[in-house]
Design a protein around this motif. Structure first.
Motif, short mmCIF file in Angstrom:
data_model
loop_
_atom_site.label_atom_id
_atom_site.label_comp_id
_atom_site.label_asym_id
_atom_site.label_seq_id
_atom_site.Cartn_x
_atom_site.Cartn_y
_atom_site.Cartn_z
N VAL A 80 0.86 -1.18 0.00
CA VAL A 80 0.00 0.00 0.00
C VAL A 80 0.89 1.23 0.00
CG1 VAL A 80 -1.65 1.35 1.34
CG2 VAL A 80 -1.95 -1.11 1.12
N MET A 81 0.73 2.05 -1.02
CA MET A 81 1.61 3.21 -1.20
C MET A 81 1.05 4.06 -2.34
SD MET A 81 4.89 1.26 -2.94
CE MET A 81 4.62 -0.12 -4.05
N PRO A 82 1.68 5.16 -2.67
CA PRO A 82 1.21 5.96 -3.79
C PRO A 82 1.26 5.17 -5.10
CG PRO A 82 2.73 7.22 -2.43
CD PRO A 82 2.79 5.81 -1.95
N GLY A 83 0.22 5.33 -5.91
CA GLY A 83 0.16 4.61 -7.18
C GLY A 83 -1.00 5.12 -8.02
N LEU A 84 -1.39 4.33 -9.00
CA LEU A 84 -2.50 4.66 -9.88
C LEU A 84 -3.61 3.63 -9.68
CD1 LEU A 84 -0.54 5.46 -13.18
CD2 LEU A 84 -1.20 7.04 -11.34
N ALA A 85 -4.84 4.07 -9.79
CA ALA A 85 -5.98 3.16 -9.64
C ALA A 85 -5.88 1.99 -10.61
CB ALA A 85 -7.29 3.92 -9.84
N HIS A 86 -5.27 2.22 -11.75
CA HIS A 86 -5.16 1.17 -12.78
C HIS A 86 -4.28 0.01 -12.32
CE1 HIS A 86 -6.01 5.05 -14.65
NE2 HIS A 86 -6.81 4.35 -15.43
N TYR A 87 -3.34 0.29 -11.44
CA TYR A 87 -2.50 -0.79 -10.94
C TYR A 87 -3.37 -1.80 -10.19
CZ TYR A 87 1.33 2.59 -11.69
OH TYR A 87 2.21 3.49 -12.22
N ASP A 88 -4.29 -1.28 -9.39
CA ASP A 88 -5.16 -2.16 -8.63
C ASP A 88 -6.15 -2.89 -9.53
OD1 ASP A 88 -3.85 -1.41 -6.36
OD2 ASP A 88 -5.57 -0.45 -5.40
N PHE A 89 -6.82 -2.15 -10.38
CA PHE A 89 -7.83 -2.81 -11.22
C PHE A 89 -7.17 -3.79 -12.19
CE2 PHE A 89 -10.69 -3.26 -14.84
CZ PHE A 89 -11.82 -3.72 -14.17
N GLY A 90 -6.03 -3.40 -12.75
CA GLY A 90 -5.34 -4.28 -13.70
C GLY A 90 -4.95 -5.61 -13.08
N ASP A 91 -4.49 -5.58 -11.83
CA ASP A 91 -4.10 -6.83 -11.18
C ASP A 91 -5.32 -7.67 -10.81
OD1 ASP A 91 -1.84 -8.35 -10.66
OD2 ASP A 91 -1.83 -7.85 -8.54
N MET A 92 -6.45 -7.01 -10.59
CA MET A 92 -7.69 -7.78 -10.39
C MET A 92 -8.06 -8.55 -11.65
SD MET A 92 -10.35 -5.55 -8.13
CE MET A 92 -9.75 -3.89 -8.39
N VAL A 93 -7.94 -7.90 -12.79
CA VAL A 93 -8.22 -8.58 -14.05
C VAL A 93 -7.26 -9.76 -14.25
CG1 VAL A 93 -8.29 -8.33 -16.58
CG2 VAL A 93 -9.18 -6.50 -15.11
N ARG A 94 -6.01 -9.52 -13.93
CA ARG A 94 -5.00 -10.58 -14.08
C ARG A 94 -5.32 -11.80 -13.23
NH1 ARG A 94 -0.25 -12.58 -11.76
NH2 ARG A 94 -0.55 -11.35 -9.86
N THR A 95 -5.72 -11.57 -12.00
CA THR A 95 -5.89 -12.69 -11.08
C THR A 95 -7.32 -13.20 -10.98
OG1 THR A 95 -6.23 -11.20 -9.20
CG2 THR A 95 -3.97 -11.89 -9.66
N GLY A 96 -8.27 -12.44 -11.50
CA GLY A 96 -9.67 -12.80 -11.29
C GLY A 96 -10.45 -13.22 -12.50
N THR A 97 -9.81 -13.27 -13.67
CA THR A 97 -10.58 -13.61 -14.87
C THR A 97 -10.21 -14.96 -15.48
OG1 THR A 97 -9.03 -12.44 -16.34
CG2 THR A 97 -10.91 -11.17 -15.46
N SER A 98 -9.02 -15.46 -15.22
CA SER A 98 -8.63 -16.76 -15.78
C SER A 98 -9.10 -17.88 -14.86
CB SER A 98 -7.11 -16.84 -15.95
OG SER A 98 -6.74 -18.15 -16.37
N PRO A 99 -9.59 -18.98 -15.43
CA PRO A 99 -9.99 -20.11 -14.59
C PRO A 99 -8.81 -20.94 -14.10
CG PRO A 99 -10.33 -20.65 -16.89
CD PRO A 99 -9.90 -19.21 -16.84
N ALA A 100 -7.62 -20.63 -14.59
CA ALA A 100 -6.43 -21.43 -14.26
C ALA A 100 -5.52 -20.65 -13.31
CB ALA A 100 -5.66 -21.78 -15.53
N PRO A 101 -4.70 -21.36 -12.52
CA PRO A 101 -3.75 -20.68 -11.64
C PRO A 101 -2.67 -19.98 -12.45
CG PRO A 101 -3.38 -23.04 -11.59
CD PRO A 101 -4.65 -22.83 -12.36
N GLU A 102 -1.93 -19.07 -11.79
CA GLU A 102 -0.97 -18.25 -12.52
C GLU A 102 0.25 -19.03 -12.98
OE1 GLU A 102 0.34 -15.04 -10.02
OE2 GLU A 102 1.72 -16.30 -8.91
N ASP A 103 0.41 -20.27 -12.54
CA ASP A 103 1.54 -21.09 -12.98
C ASP A 103 1.09 -22.29 -13.81
OD1 ASP A 103 0.35 -22.50 -10.96
OD2 ASP A 103 2.18 -22.81 -9.78
N GLU A 104 -0.12 -22.20 -14.40
CA GLU A 104 -0.65 -23.29 -15.22
C GLU A 104 0.24 -23.54 -16.43
OE1 GLU A 104 -2.24 -26.27 -16.66
OE2 GLU A 104 -3.41 -25.47 -14.96
N ARG A 105 0.57 -24.80 -16.66
CA ARG A 105 1.44 -25.15 -17.79
C ARG A 105 0.66 -25.37 -19.08
NH1 ARG A 105 5.33 -29.62 -14.77
NH2 ARG A 105 6.83 -28.15 -13.88
#
Length: 367
Positions: free
Chosen positions: A239-264
């Motif tokens: 938590v620190m100074p940043g842009l709202a897009h950093y937060d929303f963008g990472d939500m899209v990254r982690t919340g839209t794929s049905p697979a884990p982030e290390d899926e082969r």
């Protein structure tokens, strides 16, 4: 296996009462060491979360904890109940952390009972609720006083810097791995021109600096077991100074794929549009009241950019010998990078539909 510490000595330095019953490793975080602690307090079992701050990553733990103290205090003043924010357990000396005899920094929180965080969201409603919690977090901190927070990791979401770090790792090639990943390197460098877009918009005063979470994996929201509501944002190290897009963008990254982030199996990785819609609507239901038009307009782009950035970080760490992220197998960071890049492809292919949805949501916000 987590390192063992002198837990009795550490726990005695916090304002904890009763007798410690157990200390067990907890969760699957990449950076800090986390433990669930159980105390017997007059026959009642009470749980706490104890964390050792990884000072190899967070080199200024004192100011990091001051950020967390300020943010959680501000949240507490606005919250309807104590389950909506993290509650720090103070040290015996009144500070919000303790230092053990080996120089390790520890913090302690009350355990939020009857709530769960999900690595992979099972329903779009869960995505909506998690995004709503992050949107509330953004809106609540819009009027925090006391000056600018400290940047715990400078340039954390500075995508051009992350690409430069990758180029440095390519040039050095100290693990002789560059030849294995030509396709992945080309994927990043072919998108280099778009990587400065958000920072350029900030420099031109189109989008403002805000206090942001900066690590909005959706498992950083506790979902109430009974109601299914997103109740509390956790993991506040960045938590620190940043842009709202950093937060929303990472939500899209982690919340839209049905697979884990290390899926082969890359065929399993794609952006579920219904989850993107849930995230956008949930986040904007709370944060929409403080975001300006330029911020809203660039939310779909943020999903692709932050996913590209995190993939770039995984790829860089792989080339540097896996020195930042914890790994559990050979090539783990490369698997992570490839999965992120596959998700970028899927996001890019649905960009027009994302923008059409955004236009609908913007109209609803203005009503």
């Amino acid at each position: 296996m987590a390192k063992q510490f002198d837990f009795n000595s550490i726990l005695q330095k916090f304002q904890l009462y009763g007798n410690p019953v157990s200390v067990e490793p907890y969760g699957n975080g990449h950076i800090n060491d986390t433990f669930a602690v159980v105390f017997d307090q007059c026959g009642t079992r009470v749980r706490y979360i104890l964390q050792r701050i990884n000072t190899n990553i967070f080199r200024d733990p004192v100011n990091l904890m001051e950020n967390i103290r300020r943010v959680t205090g501000h949240q507490a003043a606005k919250a309807a109940n104590a389950r909506e924010y993290l509650t720090l357990v103070p040290a015996q000396d009144g500070k919000c952390y303790v230092i053990d005899d080996a120089g390790n920094y520890f913090r302690c929180y009350l355990f939020i009972e009857n709530a769960t965080s999900f690595d992979i969201l099972e329903t779009s409603q869960q995505a909506y609720e998690a995004a709503r919690a992050f949107g509330r977090f953004q809106a609540d901190l819009a009027d925090i006083t006391g000056g600018r927070l400290v940047e715990t990791i400078p340039d954390f979401h500075n995508t051009p810097v992350r690409v430069q770090n990758l180029e440095n790792a390519i040039r050095l090639d100290k693990c002789n791995r560059v030849k294995e990943v030509a396709a992945e390197i080309d994927f990043v460098l072919s998108r280099k021109d778009i990587c400065s877009k958000l920072i350029d918009l900030q420099k031109s005063n189109c989008i403002p600096e805000r206090i942001t979470h900066n690590d909005t994996k959706l498992n950083n929201v506790m979902i109430d077991d009974a109601t299914g509501k997103g109740i509390c944002v956790i993991d506040l190290d960045t938590v620190m100074p940043g842009l709202a897009h950093y937060d929303f963008g990472d939500m899209v990254r982690t919340g839209t794929s049905p697979a884990p982030e290390d899926e082969r199996d890359l065929n399993k990785i794609f952006m579920r549009f219904e989850n993107f819609e849930a995230l956008l609507r949930g986040y904007c239901s709370e944060a929409g009241k403080v975001l300006n038009d330029c911020e809203l307009e660039n939310m779909p782009f943020a999903g692709a950019l932050i996913t590209l950035e995190i993939g770039t970080r995984f790829l860089t760490d792989y080339l540097e010998g896996d020195v930042y992220f914890k790994t559990r197998r050979e090539g783990h960071n490369l698997d992570r990078a490839r999965s992120q890049f596959q998700l970028v492809r899927s996001i890019e292919s649905q960009y027009n539909e994302m923008m059409n949805l955004l236009n609908q949501v913007k109209k609803e916000i203005k009503k």
